[in-house]
Design a protein around this motif. Structure first.
Motif, PDB file in Angstrom:
ATOM      1  N   LEU A 431       0.831  -1.203   0.000  1.00 56.70           N
ATOM      2  CA  LEU A 431       0.000   0.000   0.000  1.00 56.70           C
ATOM      3  C   LEU A 431       0.866   1.253   0.000  1.00 56.70           C
ATOM      4  O   LEU A 431       0.580   2.214  -0.740  1.00 56.70           O
ATOM      5  N   ALA A 432       1.926   1.262   0.800  1.00 62.50           N
ATOM      6  CA  ALA A 432       2.820   2.425   0.825  1.00 62.50           C
ATOM      7  C   ALA A 432       3.468   2.651  -0.538  1.00 62.50           C
ATOM      8  O   ALA A 432       3.596   3.794  -0.998  1.00 62.50           O
ATOM      9  N   ARG A 433       3.868   1.575  -1.190  1.00 61.37           N
ATOM     10  CA  ARG A 433       4.472   1.698  -2.520  1.00 61.37           C
ATOM     11  C   ARG A 433       3.477   2.294  -3.512  1.00 61.37           C
ATOM     12  O   ARG A 433       3.819   3.177  -4.301  1.00 61.37           O
ATOM     13  N   ASP A 434       2.220   1.834  -3.454  1.00 63.77           N
ATOM     14  CA  ASP A 434       1.219   2.341  -4.386  1.00 63.77           C
ATOM     15  C   ASP A 434       0.876   3.803  -4.111  1.00 63.77           C
ATOM     16  O   ASP A 434       0.600   4.564  -5.045  1.00 63.77           O
ATOM     17  N   MET A 435       0.884   4.208  -2.843  1.00 61.31           N
ATOM     18  CA  MET A 435       0.508   5.578  -2.501  1.00 61.31           C
ATOM     19  C   MET A 435       1.669   6.562  -2.648  1.00 61.31           C
ATOM     20  O   MET A 435       1.484   7.690  -3.108  1.00 61.31           O
ATOM     21  N   LEU A 436       2.872   6.145  -2.244  1.00 61.52           N
ATOM     22  CA  LEU A 436       4.000   7.071  -2.145  1.00 61.52           C
ATOM     23  C   LEU A 436       5.093   6.832  -3.174  1.00 61.52           C
ATOM     24  O   LEU A 436       5.945   7.705  -3.389  1.00 61.52           O
ATOM     25  N   GLY A 437       5.115   5.646  -3.783  1.00 63.34           N
ATOM     26  CA  GLY A 437       6.153   5.320  -4.749  1.00 63.34           C
ATOM     27  C   GLY A 437       7.251   4.467  -4.153  1.00 63.34           C
ATOM     28  O   GLY A 437       7.477   4.461  -2.937  1.00 63.34           O
ATOM     29  N   GLU A 438       7.944   3.739  -5.016  1.00 60.97           N
ATOM     30  CA  GLU A 438       8.992   2.826  -4.550  1.00 60.97           C
ATOM     31  C   GLU A 438      10.147   3.550  -3.886  1.00 60.97           C
ATOM     32  O   GLU A 438      10.751   3.044  -2.938  1.00 60.97           O
ATOM     33  N   ASP A 439      10.490   4.738  -4.368  1.00 58.51           N
ATOM     34  CA  ASP A 439      11.626   5.455  -3.799  1.00 58.51           C
ATOM     35  C   ASP A 439      11.378   5.784  -2.331  1.00 58.51           C
ATOM     36  O   ASP A 439      12.278   5.673  -1.495  1.00 58.51           O
ATOM     37  N   SER A 440      10.143   6.209  -2.011  1.00 57.22           N
ATOM     38  CA  SER A 440       9.810   6.501  -0.611  1.00 57.22           C
ATOM     39  C   SER A 440       9.943   5.260   0.259  1.00 57.22           C
ATOM     40  O   SER A 440      10.488   5.312   1.359  1.00 57.22           O
ATOM     41  N   VAL A 441       9.435   4.133  -0.231  1.00 60.24           N
ATOM     42  CA  VAL A 441       9.491   2.903   0.561  1.00 60.24           C
ATOM     43  C   VAL A 441      10.932   2.458   0.764  1.00 60.24           C
ATOM     44  O   VAL A 441      11.331   2.067   1.867  1.00 60.24           O
ATOM     45  N   ARG A 442      11.736   2.525  -0.271  1.00 59.29           N
ATOM     46  CA  ARG A 442      13.115   2.023  -0.176  1.00 59.29           C
ATOM     47  C   ARG A 442      14.030   2.930   0.636  1.00 59.29           C
ATOM     48  O   ARG A 442      14.931   2.451   1.335  1.00 59.29           O
ATOM     49  N   HIS A 443      13.811   4.234   0.561  1.00 60.96           N
ATOM     50  CA  HIS A 443      14.790   5.155   1.133  1.00 60.96           C
ATOM     51  C   HIS A 443      14.242   6.075   2.225  1.00 60.96           C
ATOM     52  O   HIS A 443      15.033   6.684   2.947  1.00 60.96           O
ATOM     53  N   ARG A 444      12.915   6.190   2.350  1.00 63.34           N
ATOM     54  CA  ARG A 444      12.362   7.131   3.328  1.00 63.34           C
ATOM     55  C   ARG A 444      11.255   6.484   4.173  1.00 63.34           C
ATOM     56  O   ARG A 444      10.324   7.132   4.610  1.00 63.34           O
ATOM     57  N   SER A 445      11.384   5.179   4.386  1.00 61.83           N
ATOM     58  CA  SER A 445      10.490   4.498   5.320  1.00 61.83           C
ATOM     59  C   SER A 445      11.334   3.747   6.343  1.00 61.83           C
ATOM     60  O   SER A 445      12.518   3.471   6.105  1.00 61.83           O
ATOM     61  N   TYR A 446      10.723   3.448   7.481  1.00 60.23           N
ATOM     62  CA  TYR A 446      11.429   2.660   8.501  1.00 60.23           C
ATOM     63  C   TYR A 446      10.419   1.805   9.256  1.00 60.23           C
ATOM     64  O   TYR A 446       9.202   1.974   9.121  1.00 60.23           O
ATOM     65  N   LEU A 447      10.929   0.886  10.053  1.00 63.17           N
ATOM     66  CA  LEU A 447      10.120  -0.098  10.763  1.00 63.17           C
ATOM     67  C   LEU A 447      10.030   0.240  12.245  1.00 63.17           C
ATOM     68  O   LEU A 447      11.049   0.541  12.878  1.00 63.17           O
ATOM     69  N   HIS A 448       8.815   0.181  12.793  1.00 64.00           N
ATOM     70  CA  HIS A 448       8.639   0.241  14.242  1.00 64.00           C
ATOM     71  C   HIS A 448       8.360  -1.182  14.700  1.00 64.00           C
ATOM     72  O   HIS A 448       7.219  -1.648  14.700  1.00 64.00           O
ATOM     73  N   ALA A 449       9.401  -1.877  15.098  1.00 60.99           N
ATOM     74  CA  ALA A 449       9.294  -3.295  15.435  1.00 60.99           C
ATOM     75  C   ALA A 449       8.498  -3.507  16.716  1.00 60.99           C
ATOM     76  O   ALA A 449       8.516  -2.681  17.632  1.00 60.99           O
ATOM     77  N   HIS A 450       7.824  -4.645  16.761  1.00 59.99           N
ATOM     78  CA  HIS A 450       7.209  -5.078  18.016  1.00 59.99           C
ATOM     79  C   HIS A 450       8.317  -5.252  19.055  1.00 59.99           C
ATOM     80  O   HIS A 450       8.170  -4.819  20.196  1.00 59.99           O
ATOM     81  N   GLY A 451       9.417  -5.874  18.677  1.00 58.36           N
ATOM     82  CA  GLY A 451      10.659  -5.863  19.437  1.00 58.36           C
ATOM     83  C   GLY A 451      10.525  -6.130  20.921  1.00 58.36           C
ATOM     84  O   GLY A 451      10.921  -5.304  21.741  1.00 58.36           O
ATOM     85  N   THR A 452      10.041  -7.312  21.285  1.00 58.45           N
ATOM     86  CA  THR A 452       9.717  -7.567  22.687  1.00 58.45           C
ATOM     87  C   THR A 452      10.920  -7.839  23.576  1.00 58.45           C
ATOM     88  O   THR A 452      10.812  -7.745  24.795  1.00 58.45           O
ATOM     89  N   SER A 453      12.030  -8.246  23.007  1.00 56.26           N
ATOM     90  CA  SER A 453      13.214  -8.638  23.773  1.00 56.26           C
ATOM     91  C   SER A 453      13.163 -10.089  24.223  1.00 56.26           C
ATOM     92  O   SER A 453      13.794 -10.471  25.195  1.00 56.26           O
ATOM     93  N   THR A 454      12.428 -10.922  23.502  1.00 59.07           N
ATOM     94  CA  THR A 454      12.481 -12.357  23.743  1.00 59.07           C
ATOM     95  C   THR A 454      13.332 -13.014  22.655  1.00 59.07           C
ATOM     96  O   THR A 454      13.380 -12.523  21.522  1.00 59.07           O
ATOM     97  N   PRO A 455      14.006 -14.109  22.967  1.00 57.50           N
ATOM     98  CA  PRO A 455      14.818 -14.786  21.946  1.00 57.50           C
ATOM     99  C   PRO A 455      14.008 -15.192  20.719  1.00 57.50           C
ATOM    100  O   PRO A 455      14.493 -15.107  19.589  1.00 57.50           O
TER     101      PRO A 455
END
Length: 646
Positions: A431-455
């Motif tokens: 959806l982000a690629r369709d709305m903003l373009g591939e360049d935005s997704v590849r170079h101007r997006s980032y991940l907010h991980a769930h990142g619980t700290s479990t193995p």
């Protein structure tokens, strides 16, 4: 009723775009409004003036100092200080008593958690004791002999034999770290709370903070809309399990206490929504809550988005409020092997004793770790359709085009990871690629991980990220993991992530994973960018990821204010956007006034108990409309019939 889209939307086949016009709440890092909590997580990367402002506001919130009318500050000892003195004197205290730290609840301290141990006494001789009459069991054992001493006291003789008893004891807490609200901040003291569970007191504060930060006049906004054009979706993942809620209710018989009339109703998981409707917003529109374990915030957000995109509602408040730092909940997660308990933390770093600094490093997403750190938090968003936001001059903090939800399918165990998160993240990126373009997704997006700290999480979530990155040609996708600072607030976790994302959009910085000494060997890190220090980054979009217990996976796409403005110009025309900016000036001024007041430690909490109560006879109705006293516009009773007519 469906509240119709503007004509040009229908002609072009477009949906309303849900935009964020307000945010509020509090977690271990501080207050959500004004990005205070976010600034605490990137403190050292801020300019000196903004660092000082953050420390000063937190010191006021923590009741270390009080602002006087002349602008000076007074501490608890009555000493008058200027702002620089407050920052110098209390900076370290603020740092030590925010974010994850040693649990400050005395039940988790050296005296231990109050408990009882079942035992069977073998009596060789008769046992004689005195007790108050009202403390005797209702059904006395037939072998007991009871003699009156006076009106209040009796003497009991128990014959030789076996006697089952509960022996009081103190059990040492095996988990002593958590993401608690800043020390000294007590939301229940800000309004007339009467036996409210902590999560509901946090709800009142969080929603009030959201309204204040929005800069909007809620009464004026409500009166310009059909009352049914407003919705509230808010809840939590567990319910209220402290003594004022279901915790006290369930303990009452076994603990020898008495249930109250409030414990049962106030324990329900949807009660945050009920409190908002009844005491903060006065809304009669749609309401409810979806419980989805750690994905609950995104589940409720999804309800709001669907309402706005479809035109069913024009304004929606969504959120969660979780207060799970109680001995019973902590012990439940510990016995699952999910929490970073003291012994595991010692083993992780080969320590014999844990210090305060060790507790502050308990949560280590994507590093060598041993379990998550439990936390409390409340987060709320105020959403509008984009046409109404432009019309009212609302702030636009970003947009949330969609939230995707998928289950795991067949599972080895209910807690084991599965495949649903691959679907949710992949759809969000598409959806982000369709709305903003591939360049935005590849170079101007980032991940907010769930990142619980479990193995398990560090391996499975990083593999999801890696597969999607490879599919879309992303080579160094930045990863934020906010739980390293504020812990895991269960159903509110994604709310903490989203509040942080809005801070990144405003300040151009992604928080680092401060506890990441080294990326663990089993993390799929080839196409991911992990970092300890805050990373300057101009983002067009972020992906809020949640991997909930039981297979409740959700990923939300959030678009930056700048990218949202570009979308608005394309959807409505540049002139409409320019006119909106002019109308927005008054909203921004009202918001700034609220933030300055809040930074001084004075909070304008909305709690309207017993005001404007209606029970039915006050209403008037026609076939097409219901008129409600106190609302300028009626509720339309005209509904769409999509099924045809006989």
């Amino acid at each position: 009723m469906t509240h119709r889209h503007p004509q040009h939307y229908e002609e072009r086949g477009l949906s309303q775009l849900p935009v964020i016009v307000g945010m509020g709440g509090v977690n271990a890092a501080g207050r959500t409004s004004g990005h205070q909590a976010f600034r605490r997580t990137i403190l050292d990367a801020l300019p000196d003036t903004l660092q000082a402002q953050t420390i000063l506001a937190l010191a006021a919130m923590m009741q270390l100092v009080t602002r006087l009318e002349d602008g000076a500050w007074q501490d608890a000892h009555g000493e008058i200080l200027d702002a620089a003195d407050v920052v110098s004197r209390y900076r370290q205290h603020v740092l030590d008593h925010t974010l994850i730290r040693r649990i400050e609840d005395e039940r988790f301290g050296s005296e231990g958690i109050p408990a009882n141990r079942a035992a069977q006494l073998d009596l060789d001789d008769a046992l004689t004791f005195r007790v108050r009459r009202r403390q005797l069991p209702n059904d006395l054992p037939p072998t007991w002999q009871v003699r009156d001493i006076d009106k209040r006291m009796v003497e009991v003789v128990v014959p030789p034999g076996s006697l089952n008893v509960l022996l009081p004891e103190r059990r040492s807490a095996q988990v002593r770290s958590a993401g608690q609200l800043p020390s000294g901040f007590a939301p229940e003291t800000l309004y007339r709370s009467v036996h409210h569970p902590r999560g509901l007191s946090m709800t009142i504060f969080g929603a009030s903070d959201c309204l204040g930060q929005s800069g909007l006049d809620w009464s004026a906004l409500r009166n310009r809309l059909d009352p049914d054009a407003i919705a509230v979706y808010a809840g939590n993942s567990i319910g209220q399990l402290d003594n004022e809620g279901w915790g006290g209710l369930l303990q009452s018989f076994v603990g020898g206490g008495r249930a109250t009339s409030k414990q049962m109703p106030l324990g329900y998981g949807q009660m945050p929504a009920d409190f908002l409707n009844a005491y903060v917003l006065g809304s009669v529109g749609a309401t409810g809550a979806v419980l989805g374990a750690c994905a609950s915030f995104l589940y409720n957000l999804r309800l709001g988005l669907e309402d706005i995109r479809s035109g069913r509602r024009r304004v929606v408040m969504v959120g969660t409020s979780d207060a799970p730092i109680t001995p019973e909940i902590v012990e439940g997660f510990r016995t699952m092997g999910a929490l970073a308990d003291d012994e595991s933390l010692k083993a992780l770093d080969a320590l014999t004793l844990l210090t305060d600094s060790d507790y502050q490093r308990a949560c280590r997403p994507f590093a060598r770790n041993c379990g998550f750190t439990i936390a409390e938090s409340t987060q709320f968003l105020l959403l509008m359709d984009d046409a109404l936001a432009l019309e009212t001059g609302a702030q636009i903090l970003g947009a949330v085009p969609d939230v995707f939800v998928n289950a795991d399918g067949w599972k080895r165990s209910i807690s084991a990871p599965g495949i649903g998160n691959y679907i949710t993240l992949a759809k969000s990126v598409s959806l982000a690629r369709d709305m903003l373009g591939e360049d935005s997704v590849r170079h101007r997006s980032y991940l907010h991980a769930h990142g619980t700290s479990t193995p398990k999480n560090r391996t499975t979530e990083s593999h999801v990220f890696d597969m999607v990155a490879r599919t879309h040609g992303i080579e160094a996708w930045p990863v934020a993991a906010i739980k390293a600072f504020v812990g895991h607030s269960q159903g509110g976790a994604a709310g903490d992530q989203l509040a942080s994302a809005l801070g990144t959009f405003a300040h151009g910085v992604i928080p680092g994973i401060a506890t990441l000494d080294a990326v663990a060997d089993d993390v799929h890190a080839e196409r991911l960018r992990f970092f300890r220090d805050p990373l300057p980054f101009e983002a067009d979009a972020t992906f809020i990821n949640a991997k909930g217990f039981g297979g409740n996976n959700a990923t939300g796409l959030v678009i930056s204010p700048a990218a949202t403005e570009r979308l608005l110009a394309k959807r409505h025309g540049q002139r409409a956007v320019d006119d909106w900016k002019h109308r927005r000036e008054a909203t921004l001024a009202a918001s700034q006034t609220y933030l300055e007041t809040a930074d001084s430690g004075r909070f304008e909490v909305t709690y309207r108990f017993g005001e404007g109560v209606l029970e039915g006879p006050e209403l008037s109705m026609t076939r097409d409309a219901l008129h409600i006293p106190g609302f300028d516009r009626p509720v339309s009773l005209t509904v769409d019939n999509p099924y045809g007519q006989l």
